[in-house]
Design an enzyme around this catalytic site. Structure first.
Site, PDB file in Angstrom:
ATOM      1  N   ARG A  82      -6.213  39.821  -0.918  1.00 54.04           N
ATOM      2  CA  ARG A  82      -6.507  38.670  -1.303  1.00 54.04           C
ATOM      3  C   ARG A  82      -6.975  38.250  -2.714  1.00 54.04           C
ATOM      4  NH1 ARG A  82     -11.118  36.686   0.274  1.00 54.04           N
ATOM      5  NH2 ARG A  82     -11.338  37.925   2.226  1.00 54.04           N
ATOM      6  N   TYR A 136       5.139  13.219  -2.132  1.00 53.37           N
ATOM      7  CA  TYR A 136       5.748  13.808  -1.020  1.00 53.37           C
ATOM      8  C   TYR A 136       4.436  13.215  -0.031  1.00 53.37           C
ATOM      9  CZ  TYR A 136       5.765  17.451   2.705  1.00 53.37           C
ATOM     10  OH  TYR A 136       5.757  18.188   3.658  1.00 53.37           O
ATOM     11  N   ASP A 201       4.370  17.349 -10.215  1.00 58.40           N
ATOM     12  CA  ASP A 201       4.968  18.243  -9.085  1.00 58.40           C
ATOM     13  C   ASP A 201       6.573  18.280  -9.426  1.00 58.40           C
ATOM     14  OD1 ASP A 201       6.466  18.811  -6.719  1.00 58.40           O
ATOM     15  OD2 ASP A 201       4.954  18.180  -5.443  1.00 58.40           O
ATOM     16  N   LYS A 226      11.263  25.229  -1.231  1.00 56.46           N
ATOM     17  CA  LYS A 226      12.456  24.273  -1.710  1.00 56.46           C
ATOM     18  C   LYS A 226      13.448  25.192  -2.548  1.00 56.46           C
ATOM     19  CE  LYS A 226       9.814  21.612   0.640  1.00 56.46           C
ATOM     20  NZ  LYS A 226       9.165  20.306   0.042  1.00 56.46           N
TER      21      LYS A 226
HETATM   22  C1  LIG Z   1       7.916  20.045   0.306  1.00 55.57           C
HETATM   23  C2  LIG Z   1       6.811  19.304  -0.739  1.00 55.57           C
HETATM   24  C3  LIG Z   1       5.712  19.556  -0.945  1.00 55.57           C
HETATM   25  C4  LIG Z   1       4.926  20.569   0.146  1.00 55.57           C
HETATM   26  O1  LIG Z   1       5.275  21.836   0.189  1.00 55.57           O
HETATM   27  P1  LIG Z   1       5.117  22.935   1.284  1.00 55.57           P
HETATM   28  O2  LIG Z   1       5.731  24.207   0.826  1.00 55.57           O
HETATM   29  O3  LIG Z   1       5.841  22.402   2.388  1.00 55.57           O
HETATM   30  O4  LIG Z   1       3.670  23.013   1.645  1.00 55.57           O
HETATM   31  C5  LIG Z   1       5.183  19.149  -1.952  1.00 55.57           C
HETATM   32  N1  LIG Z   1       5.761  18.562  -2.947  1.00 55.57           N
HETATM   33  C6  LIG Z   1       7.028  18.035  -2.834  1.00 55.57           C
HETATM   34  C7  LIG Z   1       7.629  17.205  -3.827  1.00 55.57           C
HETATM   35  C8  LIG Z   1       7.673  18.450  -1.631  1.00 55.57           C
HETATM   36  O5  LIG Z   1       8.912  18.430  -1.629  1.00 55.57           O
END
Ligand SMILES: *Cc1c(COP(=O)(O)O)cnc(C)c1O
Length: 407
Positions: A82, A136, A201, A226
């Site tokens: 951790r 998101y 983001d 992603k």
């Molecule tokens: C999918 C997504 C998230 C969240 O990510 P996870 O890996 O699903 O927890 C945050 N920001 C954006 C722009 C996303 O597309």
């Protein structure tokens, strides 16, 4: 936007990353692997240890004290999984190089990464967050519901400076935003934030198209699930930032446990090596689909960001649920950034958890569909979309000026 310009020509990708003087494409395949040849290895090793033996408990105590003081990664092997993991650290090193930041800290998911940032600031008594919609869906929900004790003020980019309070700990924007692909002037917002950290983001753009740290943004977030992973088989998140903030994030990760599994770290490092080629090829497909959608009378409006990329959103005149029900090659599924093309209806799925009025107010209409364009042949993709869009109204002519920028 003026036209569906071809995004990300190779020359864009050859821009030099400040940290090493190497090009992004070079870092993508070499960063995080510098020590391998010296060890006689080519592929990075996977370290699955949860604990690390040591006969020197005085030394371990000192290493734990040092971690508690700064959150710096312990010298030598980690004490416990951790606190850190060498395989995950390779991915963190590589992503920091690509984003042009000192450090990066990986988490079990994008939401775990965002949560850690909120906890770092909240634990300093800075619980107020200024944020720009759309985000998101679950990021919006986390802030709106105040699940981590934060309080949010929603504003547009021009209102950020006025929304700041003495207890503001964070400003949060997405650009291009999920799912409308609206773009934010990152340099202007970073300026408006003053000393308050701006979290961008960067999931949709990836460091191939945009490196927010170059615009003075302090924190860069990815849902690594992603594009960074890129194959739809890893759930992960990461924050790229300066080492001081990274230390605080590691301390929160240690205390709250949202760590990334080493196998996921391995897959992410592997994913980064093809990130520039994947993003460029998928973006070229996306630009072509944008042109065809914009000329199609069944499509009311197409959203595509100025910086390009592989995400496209469009509004249909007909029933969006029918379109989802008719795709065959394209997969009707939430998520994005994989090698194959996915389509989903944000109002039903990715942004369902956002209050309907807030959702519509952020430009996420009920006829909006979000397409994550993959690496298939573009004519095959168009054939599938063309069928899914249904009958062309007899005698209908293409709408002029249907293609509009993500303002
Ligand atoms: C999918 C997504 C998230 C969240 O990510 P996870 O890996 O699903 O927890 C945050 N920001 C954006 C722009 C996303 O597309």
């Amino acid at each position: 936007m003026d036209s569906a310009r071809t995004p990300t020509s190779p020359s864009d990708a050859v821009r030099i990353t400040a940290a090493t003087g190497r090009a992004l494409a070079t870092e993508a395949v070499h960063a995080g692997r510098d020590d391998l040849a010296g060890q006689g290895l080519h592929a990075p090793p996977i370290d699955l240890s949860t604990t690390y033996p040591s006969y020197d408990s005085r030394g371990e105590a000192a290493r734990i004290d040092a971690f508690a003081a700064t959150g710096a990664e312990p010298d030598g092997p980690p004490v416990y999984g951790r606190l850190g993991n060498p395989t995950v650290a390779r991915f963190e090193t590589a992503l920091a190089k690509l984003e042009g930041t000192e450090s990066a800290v990986a988490f079990a998911s994008g939401m775990a990464a965002l949560s850690a940032v909120l906890l770092v600031r909240g634990s300093m008594g800075l619980r107020h967050v200024v944020a720009v919609r759309p985000l998101y869906g679950c990021s919006d929900h986390l802030l709106t519901a105040g699940l981590l004790g934060s309080e949010v003020t929603w504003t547009d980019p021009a209102g950020v400076a006025d929304a700041l309070r003495p207890d503001t700990g964070l400003v949060l924007v997405e650009s291009p935003a999920n799912p409308t692909l609206a773009e934010v002037d990152l340099r202007a917002v970073a300026h408006a934030c003053g000393s308050v950290p701006l979290l961008v983001d960067n999931t949709f753009a990836t460091p191939v198209l945009q490196r927010p740290a170059e615009h003075g943004d302090r924190l860069v977030l990815h849902s690594a699930t992603k594009y960074l992973g890129g194959h739809g088989d890893v759930l992960a998140g990461v924050v790229a930032c300066d080492e001081e903030f990274a230390g605080r994030l590691r301390q929160v990760r240690f205390a709250t446990g949202g760590v990334l599994h080493p196998l996921a770290g391995y897959l992410l490092l592997r994913g980064l090596s093809t990130l520039p080629v994947r993003v460029r090829a998928a973006s070229a497909n996306a630009a072509e689909l944008v042109a065809r959608l914009a000329a199609d009378p069944r499509v009311a409006r197409v959203h595509y960001p100025r910086i390009g990329g592989a995400m496209v959103s469009f509004e249909v005149h007909g029933d969006p649920h029918e379109v989802i029900g008719r795709v065959r090659l394209i997969t009707p599924a939430v998520s994005l950034g994989s090698v194959d093309t996915l389509i989903q209806h944000p109002a039903s799925i990715s942004h369902r958890i956002v209050d309907a009025d807030d959702r519509r107010g952020a430009g996420v209409g009920d006829r909006l569909l979000r397409l994550s364009v993959g690496l298939e042949d573009v004519d095959d993709l168009w054939a599938d979309l063309d069928r899914a869009l249904g009958e062309r109204a007899p005698g209908a002519i293409p709408l002029r000026g249907a293609l509009s920028g993500a303002e």
